[in-house]
Design a protein around this motif. Structure first.
Motif, mmCIF file in Angstrom:
data_model
loop_
_atom_site.group_PDB
_atom_site.id
_atom_site.type_symbol
_atom_site.label_atom_id
_atom_site.label_comp_id
_atom_site.label_asym_id
_atom_site.label_seq_id
_atom_site.Cartn_x
_atom_site.Cartn_y
_atom_site.Cartn_z
ATOM 1 N N ILE A 321 0.838 -1.203 0.000
ATOM 2 C CA ILE A 321 0.000 0.000 0.000
ATOM 3 C C ILE A 321 0.870 1.248 0.000
ATOM 4 N N VAL A 322 1.962 1.217 0.736
ATOM 5 C CA VAL A 322 2.880 2.358 0.721
ATOM 6 C C VAL A 322 3.469 2.533 -0.676
ATOM 7 N N LEU A 323 3.742 1.426 -1.373
ATOM 8 C CA LEU A 323 4.197 1.528 -2.759
ATOM 9 C C LEU A 323 3.132 2.200 -3.612
ATOM 10 N N GLU A 324 1.884 1.792 -3.481
ATOM 11 C CA GLU A 324 0.798 2.413 -4.246
ATOM 12 C C GLU A 324 0.683 3.898 -3.922
ATOM 13 N N LYS A 325 0.820 4.224 -2.655
ATOM 14 C CA LYS A 325 0.760 5.619 -2.216
ATOM 15 C C LYS A 325 1.896 6.426 -2.826
ATOM 16 N N THR A 326 3.062 5.826 -2.945
ATOM 17 C CA THR A 326 4.219 6.494 -3.542
ATOM 18 C C THR A 326 4.004 6.742 -5.032
ATOM 19 N N LEU A 327 3.341 5.802 -5.701
ATOM 20 C CA LEU A 327 3.167 5.895 -7.154
ATOM 21 C C LEU A 327 2.047 6.851 -7.555
ATOM 22 N N ALA A 328 0.976 6.907 -6.774
ATOM 23 C CA ALA A 328 -0.202 7.692 -7.165
ATOM 24 C C ALA A 328 0.030 9.183 -6.927
ATOM 25 N N ASP A 329 -0.357 9.992 -7.900
ATOM 26 C CA ASP A 329 -0.246 11.443 -7.756
ATOM 27 C C ASP A 329 -1.342 11.984 -6.838
ATOM 28 N N PRO A 330 -1.138 13.171 -6.271
ATOM 29 C CA PRO A 330 -2.204 13.798 -5.482
ATOM 30 C C PRO A 330 -3.417 14.092 -6.359
ATOM 31 N N SER A 331 -4.593 13.999 -5.752
ATOM 32 C CA SER A 331 -5.813 14.311 -6.481
ATOM 33 C C SER A 331 -5.860 15.793 -6.817
ATOM 34 N N GLN A 332 -6.295 16.101 -8.021
ATOM 35 C CA GLN A 332 -6.460 17.501 -8.398
ATOM 36 C C GLN A 332 -7.682 18.117 -7.733
ATOM 37 N N ARG A 333 -8.621 17.292 -7.299
ATOM 38 C CA ARG A 333 -9.799 17.797 -6.586
ATOM 39 C C ARG A 333 -9.473 18.141 -5.141
ATOM 40 N N ASP A 334 -8.595 17.358 -4.523
ATOM 41 C CA ASP A 334 -8.203 17.605 -3.141
ATOM 42 C C ASP A 334 -6.847 16.936 -2.930
ATOM 43 N N PRO A 335 -5.763 17.715 -2.924
ATOM 44 C CA PRO A 335 -4.423 17.132 -2.868
ATOM 45 C C PRO A 335 -4.094 16.418 -1.565
ATOM 46 N N ARG A 336 -4.970 16.464 -0.576
ATOM 47 C CA ARG A 336 -4.744 15.673 0.640
ATOM 48 C C ARG A 336 -4.890 14.182 0.352
ATOM 49 N N PHE A 337 -5.584 13.860 -0.746
ATOM 50 C CA PHE A 337 -5.859 12.473 -1.083
ATOM 51 C C PHE A 337 -5.183 12.122 -2.407
ATOM 52 N N ARG A 338 -4.869 10.843 -2.570
ATOM 53 C CA ARG A 338 -4.132 10.388 -3.751
ATOM 54 C C ARG A 338 -5.080 9.913 -4.842
ATOM 55 N N GLN A 339 -4.526 9.881 -6.051
ATOM 56 C CA GLN A 339 -5.264 9.313 -7.176
ATOM 57 C C GLN A 339 -5.175 7.785 -7.108
ATOM 58 N N PHE A 340 -5.661 7.289 -5.996
ATOM 59 C CA PHE A 340 -5.809 5.848 -5.801
ATOM 60 C C PHE A 340 -7.284 5.537 -5.955
ATOM 61 N N PHE A 341 -7.607 4.674 -6.902
ATOM 62 C CA PHE A 341 -8.998 4.349 -7.210
ATOM 63 C C PHE A 341 -9.289 2.944 -6.713
ATOM 64 N N PRO A 342 -9.959 2.797 -5.566
ATOM 65 C CA PRO A 342 -10.230 1.448 -5.055
ATOM 66 C C PRO A 342 -11.109 0.669 -6.034
ATOM 67 N N SER A 343 -10.695 -0.555 -6.361
ATOM 68 C CA SER A 343 -11.530 -1.360 -7.251
ATOM 69 C C SER A 343 -12.846 -1.723 -6.578
ATOM 70 N N SER A 344 -12.877 -1.694 -5.248
ATOM 71 C CA SER A 344 -14.120 -1.763 -4.471
ATOM 72 C C SER A 344 -14.098 -0.560 -3.544
ATOM 73 N N GLU A 345 -14.858 0.492 -3.889
ATOM 74 C CA GLU A 345 -14.748 1.764 -3.170
ATOM 75 C C GLU A 345 -15.838 1.920 -2.125
ATOM 76 N N LEU A 346 -15.434 2.369 -0.944
ATOM 77 C CA LEU A 346 -16.367 2.664 0.139
ATOM 78 C C LEU A 346 -17.441 3.632 -0.351
ATOM 79 N N THR A 347 -18.698 3.278 -0.067
ATOM 80 C CA THR A 347 -19.844 4.038 -0.546
ATOM 81 C C THR A 347 -20.784 4.315 0.620
ATOM 82 N N GLY A 348 -21.111 5.567 0.844
ATOM 83 C CA GLY A 348 -21.981 5.922 1.957
ATOM 84 C C GLY A 348 -23.388 5.384 1.779
#
Length: 372
Positions: A321-348
């Protein structure tokens, strides 16, 4: 008991694919203990990220919702969540990625093209369904569209699909997609391959592990579904590979022994996708408003929150996961979060108090911009 049409030995004889990545070593096999391997993935990940950014971009990437379903909170958010809800909701999505080879050939890759109907018979989810009243199940599970319907909407013929890729083969039943070599009693026929030209890209380690499952693995696989599938439909890889311009596979072991992540270069930078975590904020939990996550991360000095339904090799999953975090760029919508797209994403969902994500991607899209 073995359920597969290959042995551990003859997995080696299957053809392979892609250009190997020399920059990245296997996060579970590099020298030293888990702490030394964690330091290595940060350095190697940064080097590979610079290299990968030069490979170009695919033509298009589109996202297609398949199903929203319940998942235990204690698995999806490991030990960090303080939500009162025993279940949260995750949405499984398929990515359709297209690119052209240097010789002009078009390629179509489907990432996470789950057969939702057959996936229900995964032992864990099958037992859960049997214990859940129908009226409750209908509120907790929503089917959004099938793989075939989504492709038809894109104008992609089944025979034009080249590759099927999953981060791992938990819950997957591929018989309809790649065909079978014998009659299937539960399907009432011998299915011909829905995608007759497609090959399944999978880590050789996962095929070897699936040949004889460990008790920790059994609730999450459907081994009987692989008894009569053609071995030649699989393209095993060893480690990380580049598949095309801006499209690659990175080995990220831990969640399963042969786990792998999709990496793509897009108009907004580099994205990574897998099920190692279920929300982008699980890579930066210090910014999460989910009950418990930020505090747990701080107190336990954990920089990521694992998706931990099958703790096969927990330290390796953390490092991956740290490798994925290192590879993914910051989100352009909110740079606090990475451009990591969960294949199963938490949904409210209103049924699951305390599990609404702080930040969601919901889709990964890209269209190549041609320049003169």
């Amino acid at each position: 008991m073995r359920h597969f049409p290959w042995s551990t030995a003859n997995v080696v004889d299957l053809p392979t694919i892609g250009t190997p990545v020399d920059t990245l070593s296997d996060p579970s096999r590099s020298p030293g203990g888990p702490g030394a391997r964690l330091a290595a993935v940060r350095l190697e990940g940064a080097a590979f990220k610079r290299e990968f950014a030069t490979t170009g971009t695919p033509d298009t990437i589109t996202t297609h919702d398949l199903v929203t379903l319940p998942y235990p909170t204690r698995f999806g958010l490991f030990r960090a969540s303080r939500a009162i809800a025993p279940f949260l909701s995750i949405t499984n999505r398929m990515l359709v990625i297209r690119w052209h080879e240097t010789d002009g050939r078009e390629r179509v890759l489907l990432f996470e093209p789950s057969d939702v109907e057959l996936g229900r018979y995964t032992p864990y989810f099958d037992r859960l369904a049997q214990r859940t009243p129908d009226v409750v199940a209908r509120r907790m599970l929503t089917e959004h569209g099938t793989v075939r319907d989504h492709l038809a909407g894109l104008g992609i013929a089944p025979e034009d699909v080249d590759y099927l890729l999953f981060d791992h083969l938990h819950t997957q039943d591929l018989r309809r997609w790649i065909g079978t070599t014998a009659y299937q009693a539960d399907l009432g026929d011998q299915p011909a391959a829905a995608f007759p030209n497609a090959k399944v890209i999978v880590q050789r380690d996962e095929l070897a592990g699936m040949a004889e499952l460990h008790p920790l693995q059994r609730p999450w696989y459907q081994p009987g579904a692989y008894r009569d599938v053609p071995p030649e439909a699989f393209l095993p890889i060893d480690g990380s590979v580049i598949l095309g311009p801006g499209v690659g596979v990175v080995k990220t072991p831990g969640h399963v022994f042969g786990n792998q992540s999709l990496i793509v270069n897009t108009s907004t930078g580099i994205w990574v996708s897998s099920e190692n975590v279920i929300a982008a904020e699980c890579l930066t939990p210090e910014h999460s408003k989910l009950p418990g996550l930020a505090k747990w991360s701080r107190e336990w000095e954990q920089e990521v929150v694992l998706n931990a339904n099958s703790i096969e090799t927990t330290a390796d999953q953390y490092n991956s996961i740290v490798l994925e975090k290192t590879l993914a760029d910051p989100s352009q919508r909110d740079p606090r979060f990475r451009q990591f797209f969960p294949s199963s994403e938490l949904t409210g969902a209103w049924t699951n108090p305390g599990t609404t994500p702080t930040f969601s991607h919901r889709a990964l899209t890209h269209a190549h911009t041609h320049t003169s």
